[in-house]
Design an enzyme around this catalytic site. Structure first.
Site, short mmCIF file in Angstrom:
data_model
loop_
_atom_site.label_atom_id
_atom_site.label_comp_id
_atom_site.label_asym_id
_atom_site.label_seq_id
_atom_site.Cartn_x
_atom_site.Cartn_y
_atom_site.Cartn_z
N TYR A 138 2.70 -0.19 6.48
CA TYR A 138 2.55 -1.27 5.49
C TYR A 138 2.35 -2.61 6.20
O TYR A 138 1.46 -3.40 5.84
CB TYR A 138 3.80 -1.30 4.61
CG TYR A 138 3.86 -2.44 3.63
CD1 TYR A 138 3.15 -2.38 2.44
CD2 TYR A 138 4.64 -3.57 3.89
CE1 TYR A 138 3.21 -3.43 1.53
CE2 TYR A 138 4.69 -4.62 2.99
CZ TYR A 138 3.97 -4.56 1.80
OH TYR A 138 4.03 -5.58 0.90
N LYS A 142 -0.78 -5.41 5.94
CA LYS A 142 -0.62 -6.81 5.52
C LYS A 142 -1.02 -7.77 6.64
O LYS A 142 -1.54 -8.86 6.39
CB LYS A 142 0.83 -7.07 5.09
CG LYS A 142 1.18 -6.42 3.75
CD LYS A 142 0.38 -7.03 2.59
CE LYS A 142 0.84 -6.52 1.23
NZ LYS A 142 0.05 -7.05 0.12
#
Lengths: 232, 433
Positions: A138, A142
């Site tokens: 994740y 990002k």
């Protein structure tokens, strides 16, 4: 429509219309019109289907006119334990968060540039500011999106259009309800308030809560050997 | 590409600025405008977004100059001529413009597009009632329009959305002196001010102290003086440097207090044209006093019998402790323009810094009262009106839209204002937004 003198947008489009943070931002800006786009939303939008993005934005503009604020709020958290051993799952996180974000942000930026005004709000994360072991899939998605959005903001300078990168810490939302609570945890409403102020002041990056800016400026420079031993 | 705002310094957008120097170049610009269209811009004194066109073209009229001779009490001028230049030309010859607003730094083209009013509106009407004819470069062609033509009254107050005015012929007022015979009265409350504004003086206006609970005011009334001195020197004496926001309820309260105290209870005397009509023009860039956040000017009119709304607005603004210098109160008369602001009634205008907490809600609430009373807000000042109230405030909007669409069938004329508010009729095949 057009944002008025008191900072109230005519039209806010939320890409990822089921995102708690996206919805909170739309509410905080109190626009004349809020448009929600996503799976199962009034405007059907699939972040993964990048070839459809241009058509969706064109249709929204044809119907509603200028976009004053577009919130890029879609994203998936993934399941770190699975994602780090299953390449297709890791790629799926990247497909939504990074490739979907890159595509949608580019389509929106072209529209805002043509309008000569408007803001793109990109929901990044402190997880991307210094990627850590515990959620690096994740976090890496990002990190990529964050860097891309900052660069995009630079290309828009002088066009009248702007990009605001929002880096929340841990936020209590549907997406994070299964996770253990982290320090400096915040709420969608607080992220929305930080975003509203950032748009009003013309900021390029904001952290939510604001104190994370200083925490992260330290964490970014912690040597790897020490960083892996920190409880973050 | 240039970033533009109105005089209030809010809501910038970026556009390509064109500077045509002839009517032919204006016509060419209209013919070759892109998908985001074009709007004319004079001296940028509209407070909001009327002369902005994000992503499109903004046509600055500055180079459309030209001052003809005075013939039978009229003069033909280029649309880019400012009232400042016009008065410098006219006053020494013994002539005055029919209507001047509170600033000389507006162009003739802008004055027509806003159909501006002055202190003599209740007696003499608005700017376009002093216009004998003008040349309009519309997307469908160049037209010579006179007041007999409906399209004249669609362009008067039409916010530049019917075309670009390139030249106009104005009727003038003969004067024998550049002095003004002025009566000044200090009133304790709003009622006294309304009474004094209802006399038949040619020029009248009141400044109200909105930070006092009573609505105390200073009322100025006057007319051109008799005499033979036509000397005219209105040069600004001061310039406002860029400053942080100095405006708060305390500093403004102190200023208003001083200003009211220094006014005489009753005084009859002489003032210059600049002092009487254009007090703020004495300070260049006075809009900077509000700091970088900018300000909005809220101006509404309500019918004469709706003075209750006026009183409520004054007390609502006083309660909100809106740090507003001297709100301007005036009586208005009828106006033939389809989208012109004035109507027989009371108008109140005030500046408020955008940073005032709760301002959006406060003004939205006032909009509702004003619309319900049959009043309206002034589009040349507006930067935040509730879009859903436009049609109620401007009942002739449908007729105007018909005329506008006939002059601009392809939607060439666009502005940020026309995107923010539902001014233009929705077309079948939009040309772009």
């Amino acid at each position: 429509m057009v944002t008025d003198a008191l900072g109230r947008p005519g039209t806010v489009l939320v890409l990822g219309g089921r995102s708690d943070i996206g919805l909170a931002i739309a509410q905080a800006l109190s626009p004349r019109t809020t448009l929600l786009a996503g799976r199962g939303c009034p405007i059907e939008f699939d972040a993964d289907d990048v070839s459809s993005h241009q058509g969706v934005i064109d249709a929204v503009v044809a119907e509603h006119g200028d976009l004053d604020v577009v919130v890029l709020a879609f994203g998936v958290l993934g399941d770190q334990a699975v994602d780090e051993v299953d390449p297709s799952r890791a790629v799926a996180v990247m497909r939504t968060n990074l490739l979907g974000g890159v595509s949608a942000a580019t389509v929106v930026a072209n529209q805002l540039r043509a309008q000569g005004h408007g803001s793109l709000v990109v929901l990044s994360s402190v997880a991307g500011e210094r990627v850590r072991r515990s959620n690096y899939v994740y976090g890496a998605s990002k990190a990529g999106l964050d860097g891309f959005a900052l660069g995009l903001g630079e290309t828009l300078r002088g066009s009248g259009a702007k990009v605001l990168v929002v880096r929340p810490g841990f936020v209590h939302t549907k997406m994070t309800q299964a996770l253990p609570k982290a320090p400096l945890a915040t709420t969608p409403e607080k992220v929305a308030e930080v975003t509203r102020k950032g748009l009003a002041s013309g900021a390029e990056v904001v952290w939510a809560p604001g104190a994370l800016r200083f925490v992260m400026s330290v964490l970014r420079h912690v040597p790897r050997g020490l960083f892996r031993r920190l409880p973050v | 590409m240039t970033s533009l705002t109105g005089w209030g310094g809010t809501a910038p957008s970026t556009a390509e600025v064109l500077r045509p120097s002839s009517a032919d170049e204006v016509a060419h610009a209209l013919a070759s405008a892109g998908a985001r269209g074009l709007i004319a811009r004079g001296l940028g004194r509209a407070y909001g977004d009327a002369a902005q066109n994000g992503g499109g073209q903004v046509l600055e009229t500055h180079a459309l100059q030209g001052l003809g001779p005075v013939v039978d009490g009229t003069i033909t001028v280029g649309a880019g001529v400012s009232l400042d230049a016009l008065l410098r030309h006219l006053v020494p010859q013994g002539w005055f413009v029919g209507v001047t607003p509170g600033t000389r730094y507006v162009t003739v083209g802008g004055a027509i597009a806003s159909d501006i009013h002055g202190k003599n509106h209740h007696v003499d009407g608005g700017f376009c009632q002093w216009v004998e004819r003008f040349t309009l470069a519309a997307p469908t062609g160049v037209l010579e329009l006179t007041p007999e033509d409906d399209r004249f009254w669609a362009t008067a107050g039409g916010m530049g959305l019917t075309g670009v005015v390139t030249q106009a012929t104005l009727r003038l007022i003969p004067i024998s002196s550049s002095g003004m015979a002025v009566t000044t009265d200090r009133t304790q409350d709003l009622d006294q001010a309304l009474e004094l504004l209802s006399t038949d003086d040619r020029y009248s206006v009141a400044w109200i102290d909105l930070l006092s609970a009573s609505g105390r005011a200073v009322v100025g009334r006057g007319d051109h003086a008799e005499g033979n001195d036509l000397t005219y020197d209105p040069s600004p004496r001061l310039a406002m440097p860029p400053v942080p926001n100095l405006i708060n309820a305390l500093t403004v309260k102190a200023f208003n207090e001083l200003w009211w105290r220094k006014a005489p209870k009753h005084h009859e005397g002489r003032e210059s044209i600049a002092t009487f009509f254009h007090p703020l023009d004495g300070v260049r860039s006075w809009n900077r006093v509000y700091g970088s956040g900018g300000f909005v000017q809220y101006q509404f009119v309500v019918p004469l019998d709706a003075d209750a709304v006026l009183r409520d607005a004054v007390s609502a603004l006083a309660r909100a402790k809106a740090p507003t210098f001297l709100a301007v109160l005036k009586k208005l008369g009828p106006q033939p323009g389809l989208m012109s602001f004035p109507m027989p009634g009371w108008t109140l205008a005030l500046d408020v810094p955008t940073a005032l907490p709760g301002l959006a809600t406060l003004l939205d609430g006032l909009d509702e009262r004003v619309a319900a009373a049959g009043g309206r807000v002034y589009l040349s000042k507006d930067a935040r009106l509730r879009p859903d109230l436009l049609a109620a405030m401007y009942p002739q909007l449908p007729r105007w839209q018909e005329l506008q669409a006939a002059l601009d069938p392809d939607g060439v004329l666009r502005s940020d204002l026309s995107r923010r508010l539902p001014l233009l009729a929705r077309r079948q095949a939009p040309r772009g937004h």
